[in-house]
Design a protein around this motif. Structure first.
Motif, PDB file in Angstrom:
ATOM      1  N   GLU A 104      17.201 -25.386 -38.639  1.00 26.26           N
ATOM      2  CA  GLU A 104      17.371 -23.941 -38.487  1.00 26.26           C
ATOM      3  C   GLU A 104      18.777 -23.498 -38.873  1.00 26.26           C
ATOM      4  O   GLU A 104      18.956 -22.494 -39.576  1.00 26.26           O
ATOM      5  CB  GLU A 104      17.065 -23.534 -37.047  1.00 26.26           C
ATOM      6  CG  GLU A 104      17.087 -22.026 -36.847  1.00 26.26           C
ATOM      7  CD  GLU A 104      16.693 -21.624 -35.436  1.00 26.26           C
ATOM      8  OE1 GLU A 104      17.178 -20.566 -34.979  1.00 26.26           O
ATOM      9  OE2 GLU A 104      15.890 -22.346 -34.799  1.00 26.26           O
ATOM     10  N   VAL A 207       6.873 -17.730 -40.325  1.00 23.20           N
ATOM     11  CA  VAL A 207       7.739 -17.201 -39.274  1.00 23.20           C
ATOM     12  C   VAL A 207       7.087 -15.979 -38.639  1.00 23.20           C
ATOM     13  O   VAL A 207       6.226 -15.327 -39.242  1.00 23.20           O
ATOM     14  CB  VAL A 207       9.137 -16.822 -39.819  1.00 23.20           C
ATOM     15  CG1 VAL A 207       9.869 -18.047 -40.366  1.00 23.20           C
ATOM     16  CG2 VAL A 207       9.035 -15.745 -40.889  1.00 23.20           C
ATOM     17  N   ALA A 222       9.048 -20.188 -35.394  1.00 18.06           N
ATOM     18  CA  ALA A 222       8.573 -20.899 -36.578  1.00 18.06           C
ATOM     19  C   ALA A 222       7.108 -21.256 -36.369  1.00 18.06           C
ATOM     20  O   ALA A 222       6.734 -21.769 -35.312  1.00 18.06           O
ATOM     21  CB  ALA A 222       9.403 -22.157 -36.808  1.00 18.06           C
ATOM     22  N   SER A 228       9.310 -25.347 -41.850  1.00 17.82           N
ATOM     23  CA  SER A 228       9.221 -24.063 -41.158  1.00 17.82           C
ATOM     24  C   SER A 228      10.502 -23.702 -40.403  1.00 17.82           C
ATOM     25  O   SER A 228      10.843 -22.518 -40.308  1.00 17.82           O
ATOM     26  CB  SER A 228       8.028 -24.050 -40.206  1.00 17.82           C
ATOM     27  OG  SER A 228       8.166 -25.032 -39.196  1.00 17.82           O
ATOM     28  N   ARG A 229      11.242 -24.692 -39.883  1.00 19.14           N
ATOM     29  CA  ARG A 229      12.464 -24.346 -39.156  1.00 19.14           C
ATOM     30  C   ARG A 229      13.595 -23.966 -40.106  1.00 19.14           C
ATOM     31  O   ARG A 229      14.457 -23.159 -39.760  1.00 19.14           O
ATOM     32  CB  ARG A 229      12.883 -25.499 -38.240  1.00 19.14           C
ATOM     33  CG  ARG A 229      11.992 -25.662 -37.025  1.00 19.14           C
ATOM     34  CD  ARG A 229      11.992 -24.438 -36.115  1.00 19.14           C
ATOM     35  NE  ARG A 229      13.236 -24.262 -35.427  1.00 19.14           N
ATOM     36  CZ  ARG A 229      13.510 -24.719 -34.206  1.00 19.14           C
ATOM     37  NH1 ARG A 229      12.599 -25.401 -33.541  1.00 19.14           N
ATOM     38  NH2 ARG A 229      14.680 -24.495 -33.637  1.00 19.14           N
ATOM     39  N   LEU A 232      12.763 -20.460 -40.798  1.00 21.93           N
ATOM     40  CA  LEU A 232      13.117 -19.591 -39.680  1.00 21.93           C
ATOM     41  C   LEU A 232      14.606 -19.252 -39.712  1.00 21.93           C
ATOM     42  O   LEU A 232      14.983 -18.094 -39.484  1.00 21.93           O
ATOM     43  CB  LEU A 232      12.767 -20.271 -38.361  1.00 21.93           C
ATOM     44  CG  LEU A 232      13.113 -19.469 -37.094  1.00 21.93           C
ATOM     45  CD1 LEU A 232      12.343 -18.162 -37.065  1.00 21.93           C
ATOM     46  CD2 LEU A 232      12.829 -20.292 -35.845  1.00 21.93           C
TER      47      LEU A 232
END
Length: 251
Positions: A104, A207, A222, A228-229, A232
């Motif tokens: 992230e 997101v 996420a 996905s992170r 995000l």
């Protein structure tokens, strides 16, 4: 929750350079680059921001420029690239107990650098490299560090294309107490519109930003998806820049 305020860095954009919100609109992924080198000003600006991000967040981001192959021979996870002579290697400490935290933060810090690069006349593309430890000595990975992603940059051989986005109501649902997305405050709409412009792996935008019952707290999540992170972190930067951090708090 990580403190990711960008007010101090945003203020550094010079008056005669498009601001980061304009850079969001101008930025489209470019994977084919010319041999035109980066200027000393571009290298200096990005190097200065990298130094500040590394010092603030304990990262080890590195700028590679004027290399024959800035990927160092590493294959890409997806996407075909050509003429990549410049790269931002997004490196940080790998906490085995919380690997998503690095992803992230790398997304957030990397996108800040990408938008500055666009503001200073460069084209960019996010890229994930396989076998990042088996490269040609272009970056340094210390023990306990990981390189979740990188940013290719330079002068595009051809313009990038805008990507499709999910509907705003899907990216930014609101609590029942708020009513509908249309009834959400303007700052929330601005934030979601900025999220819609954020790059994501395979263009899937995994997101979600939910406006909670009090009307001033936003929950960022996420969803299932590739990287996905990282996505995000990228999207959170866009939301902050679009909405304005003075209008809301993160859940």
């Amino acid at each position: 929750m990580m403190n990711m305020s960008v007010a101090a860095l945003v203020a550094r954009i010079e008056r005669n350079i498009m601001n980061l919100l304009e850079a969001m609109k101008e930025r489209h992924a470019v994977r084919n680059f010319t041999d035109e080198p980066m200027t000393a000003e571009q290298i200096g600006v990005l190097s200065g921001i990298i130094d500040e991000l590394n010092a603030t967040h304990g990262l080890s981001i590195q700028l590679i420029h004027d290399a024959d192959d800035a990927f160092g021979g590493c294959p890409t996870h997806y996407g075909r690239f050509a003429g990549v002579h410049n790269l931002i290697a997004l490196i940080g400490p790998d906490d085995a107990d919380a690997p998503d935290d690095l992803d992230e933060m790398i997304g957030y810090a990397g996108e800040l650098l990408a938008l500055h690069a666009v503001a200073f006349g460069l084209d960019t593309s996010w890229v994930v490299l396989h076998e990042a430890t088996e490269h040609e000595g272009l970056w340094t990975l210390e023990k306990g560090q990981r390189m979740p992603a990188a940013i290719a940059l330079g002068h595009g051989a051809r313009p990038g294309r805008a990507h499709r986005s999910k509907p705003a109501e899907e990216l930014g649902p609101v609590a029942d107490a708020i009513g509908t997305y249309a009834g959400a405050p303007v700052w929330f709409h601005n934030g979601i519109e900025a999220v819609a412009l954020a790059p994501s792996a395979l263009g899937k935008q995994p997101v979600r930003f939910t406006l909670l019952e009090d009307g001033c707290t936003v929950k960022a999540e996420a969803l299932d998806g590739v990287q996905s992170r990282i996505c995000l972190g990228i999207a959170k930067l866009h939301f902050e820049l679009g909405a304005g951090t003075e209008h809301f708090t993160w859940a």
